[in-house]
Write a protein that holds these residues in place. Structure first.
Motif, PDB file in Angstrom:
ATOM      1  N   LEU A  47      10.065 -95.852  13.491  1.00  0.00           N
ATOM      2  CA  LEU A  47       9.609 -97.218  13.807  1.00  0.00           C
ATOM      3  C   LEU A  47       9.254 -97.363  15.285  1.00  0.00           C
ATOM      4  O   LEU A  47       8.279 -98.009  15.644  1.00  0.00           O
ATOM      5  N   ARG A  48      10.070 -96.743  16.138  1.00  0.00           N
ATOM      6  CA  ARG A  48       9.819 -96.849  17.586  1.00  0.00           C
ATOM      7  C   ARG A  48       8.504 -96.177  17.965  1.00  0.00           C
ATOM      8  O   ARG A  48       7.810 -96.638  18.876  1.00  0.00           O
ATOM      9  N   ILE A  49       8.180 -95.090  17.291  1.00  0.00           N
ATOM     10  CA  ILE A  49       6.896 -94.429  17.554  1.00  0.00           C
ATOM     11  C   ILE A  49       5.752 -95.349  17.134  1.00  0.00           C
ATOM     12  O   ILE A  49       4.794 -95.552  17.885  1.00  0.00           O
ATOM     13  N   ILE A  50       5.883 -95.940  15.937  1.00  0.00           N
ATOM     14  CA  ILE A  50       4.834 -96.843  15.470  1.00  0.00           C
ATOM     15  C   ILE A  50       4.701 -98.039  16.422  1.00  0.00           C
ATOM     16  O   ILE A  50       3.609 -98.498  16.730  1.00  0.00           O
ATOM     17  N   ALA A  51       5.848 -98.518  16.928  1.00  0.00           N
ATOM     18  CA  ALA A  51       5.831 -99.662  17.852  1.00  0.00           C
ATOM     19  C   ALA A  51       5.271 -99.277  19.217  1.00  0.00           C
ATOM     20  O   ALA A  51       5.003-100.148  20.044  1.00  0.00           O
ATOM     21  N   GLY A  52       5.127 -97.988  19.484  1.00  0.00           N
ATOM     22  CA  GLY A  52       4.613 -97.549  20.776  1.00  0.00           C
ATOM     23  C   GLY A  52       5.690 -97.471  21.841  1.00  0.00           C
ATOM     24  O   GLY A  52       5.378 -97.384  23.036  1.00  0.00           O
ATOM     25  N   LEU A  53       6.958 -97.491  21.431  1.00  0.00           N
ATOM     26  CA  LEU A  53       8.055 -97.445  22.397  1.00  0.00           C
ATOM     27  C   LEU A  53       8.546 -96.019  22.626  1.00  0.00           C
ATOM     28  O   LEU A  53       9.409 -95.780  23.474  1.00  0.00           O
ATOM     29  N   GLU A  54       8.000 -95.084  21.865  1.00  0.00           N
ATOM     30  CA  GLU A  54       8.456 -93.690  21.951  1.00  0.00           C
ATOM     31  C   GLU A  54       7.213 -92.822  21.758  1.00  0.00           C
ATOM     32  O   GLU A  54       6.332 -93.179  20.977  1.00  0.00           O
ATOM     33  N   ASP A  55       7.122 -91.703  22.477  1.00  0.00           N
ATOM     34  CA  ASP A  55       5.964 -90.835  22.250  1.00  0.00           C
ATOM     35  C   ASP A  55       6.303 -89.815  21.157  1.00  0.00           C
ATOM     36  O   ASP A  55       7.423 -89.753  20.684  1.00  0.00           O
ATOM     37  N   TYR A  56       5.281 -89.043  20.756  1.00  0.00           N
ATOM     38  CA  TYR A  56       5.485 -88.086  19.677  1.00  0.00           C
ATOM     39  C   TYR A  56       4.746 -86.799  20.006  1.00  0.00           C
ATOM     40  O   TYR A  56       3.931 -86.760  20.925  1.00  0.00           O
ATOM     41  N   ASP A  57       5.086 -85.751  19.278  1.00  0.00           N
ATOM     42  CA  ASP A  57       4.567 -84.431  19.632  1.00  0.00           C
ATOM     43  C   ASP A  57       3.241 -84.113  18.933  1.00  0.00           C
ATOM     44  O   ASP A  57       2.329 -83.584  19.536  1.00  0.00           O
ATOM     45  N   GLY A  65      -7.224 -98.165  11.593  1.00  0.00           N
ATOM     46  CA  GLY A  65      -8.141 -97.081  11.902  1.00  0.00           C
ATOM     47  C   GLY A  65      -8.173 -96.642  13.355  1.00  0.00           C
ATOM     48  O   GLY A  65      -8.758 -95.624  13.683  1.00  0.00           O
ATOM     49  N   GLU A  66      -7.526 -97.428  14.245  1.00  0.00           N
ATOM     50  CA  GLU A  66      -7.543 -97.088  15.667  1.00  0.00           C
ATOM     51  C   GLU A  66      -6.202 -96.483  16.081  1.00  0.00           C
ATOM     52  O   GLU A  66      -5.148 -97.011  15.711  1.00  0.00           O
ATOM     53  N   PRO A  67      -6.235 -95.411  16.884  1.00  0.00           N
ATOM     54  CA  PRO A  67      -4.969 -94.839  17.364  1.00  0.00           C
ATOM     55  C   PRO A  67      -4.203 -95.876  18.200  1.00  0.00           C
ATOM     56  O   PRO A  67      -4.821 -96.607  18.979  1.00  0.00           O
ATOM     57  N   ILE A  68      -2.901 -95.951  18.021  1.00  0.00           N
ATOM     58  CA  ILE A  68      -2.123 -96.915  18.806  1.00  0.00           C
ATOM     59  C   ILE A  68      -2.026 -96.444  20.249  1.00  0.00           C
ATOM     60  O   ILE A  68      -2.019 -95.249  20.534  1.00  0.00           O
ATOM     61  N   GLU A  69      -1.973 -97.395  21.152  1.00  0.00           N
ATOM     62  CA  GLU A  69      -1.797 -97.070  22.566  1.00  0.00           C
ATOM     63  C   GLU A  69      -0.694 -97.952  23.129  1.00  0.00           C
ATOM     64  O   GLU A  69      -0.915 -99.103  23.422  1.00  0.00           O
ATOM     65  N   GLY A  70       0.498 -97.398  23.232  1.00  0.00           N
ATOM     66  CA  GLY A  70       1.601 -98.145  23.829  1.00  0.00           C
ATOM     67  C   GLY A  70       2.064 -99.288  22.954  1.00  0.00           C
ATOM     68  O   GLY A  70       1.532 -99.524  21.857  1.00  0.00           O
ATOM     69  N   PRO A  71       3.080-100.020  23.432  1.00  0.00           N
ATOM     70  CA  PRO A  71       3.636-101.109  22.625  1.00  0.00           C
ATOM     71  C   PRO A  71       2.705-102.313  22.591  1.00  0.00           C
ATOM     72  O   PRO A  71       1.889-102.495  23.501  1.00  0.00           O
TER      73      PRO A  71
ATOM     74  N   ASN B 153       7.306-105.065  23.377  1.00  0.00           N
ATOM     75  CA  ASN B 153       6.866-105.135  21.990  1.00  0.00           C
ATOM     76  C   ASN B 153       6.118-106.438  21.714  1.00  0.00           C
ATOM     77  O   ASN B 153       5.185-106.477  20.912  1.00  0.00           O
ATOM     78  N   LEU B 154       6.522-107.517  22.387  1.00  0.00           N
ATOM     79  CA  LEU B 154       5.908-108.814  22.133  1.00  0.00           C
ATOM     80  C   LEU B 154       4.761-109.109  23.094  1.00  0.00           C
ATOM     81  O   LEU B 154       4.252-110.225  23.139  1.00  0.00           O
ATOM     82  N   GLY B 155       4.361-108.107  23.867  1.00  0.00           N
ATOM     83  CA  GLY B 155       3.140-108.247  24.653  1.00  0.00           C
ATOM     84  C   GLY B 155       3.319-108.542  26.125  1.00  0.00           C
ATOM     85  O   GLY B 155       2.360-108.940  26.781  1.00  0.00           O
ATOM     86  N   ALA B 156       4.521-108.364  26.672  1.00  0.00           N
ATOM     87  CA  ALA B 156       4.736-108.668  28.086  1.00  0.00           C
ATOM     88  C   ALA B 156       4.104-107.603  28.974  1.00  0.00           C
ATOM     89  O   ALA B 156       4.163-106.423  28.663  1.00  0.00           O
ATOM     90  N   ASP B 157       3.490-108.042  30.095  1.00  0.00           N
ATOM     91  CA  ASP B 157       3.057-107.089  31.116  1.00  0.00           C
ATOM     92  C   ASP B 157       4.142-107.046  32.197  1.00  0.00           C
ATOM     93  O   ASP B 157       5.166-107.706  32.085  1.00  0.00           O
ATOM     94  N   ASP B 158       3.910-106.238  33.254  1.00  0.00           N
ATOM     95  CA  ASP B 158       4.939-106.062  34.288  1.00  0.00           C
ATOM     96  C   ASP B 158       5.395-107.390  34.888  1.00  0.00           C
ATOM     97  O   ASP B 158       6.581-107.625  35.092  1.00  0.00           O
ATOM     98  N   LYS B 159       4.423-108.264  35.158  1.00  0.00           N
ATOM     99  CA  LYS B 159       4.752-109.533  35.806  1.00  0.00           C
ATOM    100  C   LYS B 159       5.642-110.381  34.891  1.00  0.00           C
ATOM    101  O   LYS B 159       6.652-110.938  35.318  1.00  0.00           O
ATOM    102  N   ALA B 160       5.260-110.439  33.627  1.00  0.00           N
ATOM    103  CA  ALA B 160       6.044-111.227  32.664  1.00  0.00           C
ATOM    104  C   ALA B 160       7.417-110.601  32.459  1.00  0.00           C
ATOM    105  O   ALA B 160       8.413-111.312  32.283  1.00  0.00           O
ATOM    106  N   LEU B 161       7.453-109.283  32.486  1.00  0.00           N
ATOM    107  CA  LEU B 161       8.730-108.596  32.309  1.00  0.00           C
ATOM    108  C   LEU B 161       9.703-108.974  33.423  1.00  0.00           C
ATOM    109  O   LEU B 161      10.883-109.243  33.183  1.00  0.00           O
ATOM    110  N   ILE B 162       9.189-109.029  34.650  1.00  0.00           N
ATOM    111  CA  ILE B 162      10.045-109.401  35.774  1.00  0.00           C
ATOM    112  C   ILE B 162      10.488-110.854  35.636  1.00  0.00           C
ATOM    113  O   ILE B 162      11.670-111.179  35.732  1.00  0.00           O
ATOM    114  N   ARG B 163       9.539-111.726  35.341  1.00  0.00           N
ATOM    115  CA  ARG B 163       9.845-113.156  35.327  1.00  0.00           C
ATOM    116  C   ARG B 163      10.714-113.560  34.125  1.00  0.00           C
ATOM    117  O   ARG B 163      11.650-114.351  34.256  1.00  0.00           O
TER     118      ARG B 163
END
Ligand SMILES: Nc1ncnc2c1ncn2[C@@H]1O[C@H](COP(=O)(O)OP(=O)(O)O)[C@@H](O)[C@H]1O
Ligand SMILES: [Mg+2]
Lengths: 246, 246
Positions: A47-57, A65-71, B153-163
């Protein structure tokens, strides 16, 4: 129709520990897919990989259809631990994703209140801080908060694992109501086979670590499902047998 | 019990006052070396204006120096806690400057800023800055990852993360740092005024000492003590309100 989420040949290890071994599956529009597997097999990692919170090998994770990029909020997650912000009220928690989307506070509040109505039991608690709430209520807030992100797919990591059995059953029924009402696509991970069979359109069974897909079971039973129905019991037994034989 | 603790709480200071009055009045210790409390309290009646003006001067200096320390200490502390590179870049510098007592800066302060407000602002800033910086950095580093991940996960950027996450989650430790810094700043203003200013409570007591007006010295000391206590109490009340969610 193109699946909402495609996971292809996903491989993940932590140093020498292989956790996911070529995991592949799709989740379709409006579908409720449950993933069951023994504790420690790699469900949270998946789940964390799908959420973009963890990378994968190796492998691919495609969202429409689009590769995920980050959370991102298109894959809003309900975490296993209570992850509602304790310093925000219930309403402020649910307003978070709409605010992050750049909406002004009035609009964010309107959306938050809409989802506070969708999740049962939260009305009247809008201005409370989470410390005042039970575990089950906090998880309801987490669900409302994730819904307010209006995600393409809702990711849920054993959301009811920490609540008592009675509350768990009630929250499962609530989740089905929410799913029907919002027509969301849901990917829920659990080690509780009964929960998976009660909730899902399909149940994907993972092996012990490293996780491989060992079975995918269509659950064609009408809802609301009766946990004592012979067909329900049979499907549950089949999945337990698959898990037990690993 | 309630009455008993109140009696103990008030009883001890009253007993000390009585003993002090007796020792001084009977000449066991010369009233010049130890003026009786009655004479000390008389100072407040004889020259309330002078005490009030000097107290206001000291408070004003603390307000300025402390505000600069609070803003810069919290800002740098958050950046050091949140970004490894900022911490690495500043760590050694902080570790070298931090152990220098604020008092040791007074000579350079006089060279740079002369006698007066600016020197006092600087010394107070130096004293208050480090406790604020270090608490803030520690608080930010202690923020539970789960909240950071939920926000991303809910879309925060660095600034929002700090605040929305780092600052509120670290607030308990930040407030502790701010309260400690206020206490240190209050000590620093007195020291600075004894050497680097011609007004304020510190200057008032060092001037009274020159003419052996020990009653005025002790009256000034008491003013410093009571104001310090009030600031600390006020701050704790503020903390309680800001941390209502805890
Ligand atoms: N950050 C990490 N570093 C190293 N090992 C990890 C990490 N996260 C999880 N693991 C390991 O990966 C395996 C799968 O963990 P997890 O995905 O949490 O399993 P599950 O959710 O199915 O219980 C476990 O053996 C766990 O100890
Ligand atoms: Mg898990």
């Amino acid at each position: 129709m193109e699946p909402v989420l495609e996971v292809k040949n996903l491989v993940k290890s932590y140093d020498d520990l292989l956790v996911l071994d070529h995991v592949s599956f799709d989740v379709h529009e409006g579908e409720f897919l449950a993933v069951v597997g023994p504790s420690g097999c790699g469900k949270t990692t998946l789940l964390r990989i799908i959420a973009g919170l963890e990378d994968y090998d190796e492998g691919e994770v495609l969202l429409r259809g689009e590769p995920i990029e980050g959370p991102g909020p298109d894959r809003a997650m309900v975490f296993q631990e209570y992850a509602v912000f304790p310093w925000k009220t219930v309403l402020e928690n649910v307003m978070f994703a709409p605010l992050m989307r750049g909406l002004d506070p009035e609009e964010a509040e309107r959306i938050a209140r809409k989802y506070l109505k969708v999740v049962p039991g939260l009305e009247g608690f809008e201005d409370e801080y989470p410390k005042k709430l039970s575990g089950g209520m906090r998880q309801r807030v987490a669900i409302a908060r994730a819904l307010a992100a209006e995600p393409e797919i809702l990711l849920m990591d054993e959301p009811f694992a920490a609540v008592d059995a009675q509350t768990r059953n009630r929250m499962q029924e609530e989740l089905l109501k929410i799913w029907k009402e919002t027509e969301k696509t849901i990917l829920l991970v659990t080690h509780n086979v009964e929960e998976a069979v009660f909730l899902a359109d399909r149940v994907m069974v993972l092996s012990n670590r490293p996780a491989k897909v060992v079975d995918v079971v269509d659950i064609d039973l009408p809802r609301p499902r009766d946990r004592t129905d012979p067909e329900f019991v049979r499907i549950r037994a089949r999945i337990l047998e698959t898990l037990g034989a690993l | 019990m309630e009455r008993r603790s109140l009696a103990l709480k008030v009883g001890t200071p009253v007993a000390v006052l009585i003993a002090w009055e007796v020792i001084s009045r009977t000449g066991i210790i010369s009233p010049v070396l130890l003026p009786p409390p009655s004479k000390v309290f008389a100072v407040f009646v004889e020259m309330p204006g002078q005490i009030a003006v000097n107290a206001a001067t000291s408070l004003y200096r603390v307000a300025v120096g402390y505000s600069i320390a609070a803003v810069s200490g919290v800002t740098l502390g958050v950046l050091m806690g949140a970004y490894k590179d900022v911490e690495t870049a500043l760590d050694l510098l902080v570790e070298i400057i931090r152990p220098i007592p604020p008092i040791a800066w007074i000579p350079m302060a006089i060279v740079w800023f002369g006698i007066g407000d600016a020197s006092a602002f600087f010394i107070i800033f130096i004293g208050a800055f480090f406790p604020i910086l270090l608490s803030t950095r520690a608080g930010v580093k202690h923020v539970d990852r789960i909240y950071i991940e939920a926000a991303l996960n809910l879309g925060a950027d660095d600034k929002a993360l700090i605040r929305h996450v780092l600052l509120p989650a670290a607030l308990p430790e930040i407030l502790t740092g701010l309260r400690t810094g206020l206490g240190v700043g209050w000590m620093c203003v007195v020291a600075a005024e004894m050497i680097a200013a011609k007004s304020g409570l510190g200057y008032m007591i060092i001037e009274a000492q020159r003419v052996l007006a020990t009653d005025q010295v002790i009256a000034g000391m008491l003013t410093i003590g009571v104001l310090g206590l009030l600031m600390d109490r006020g701050f704790r009340a503020l903390e309680k309100r800001l941390l209502a969610w805890m």
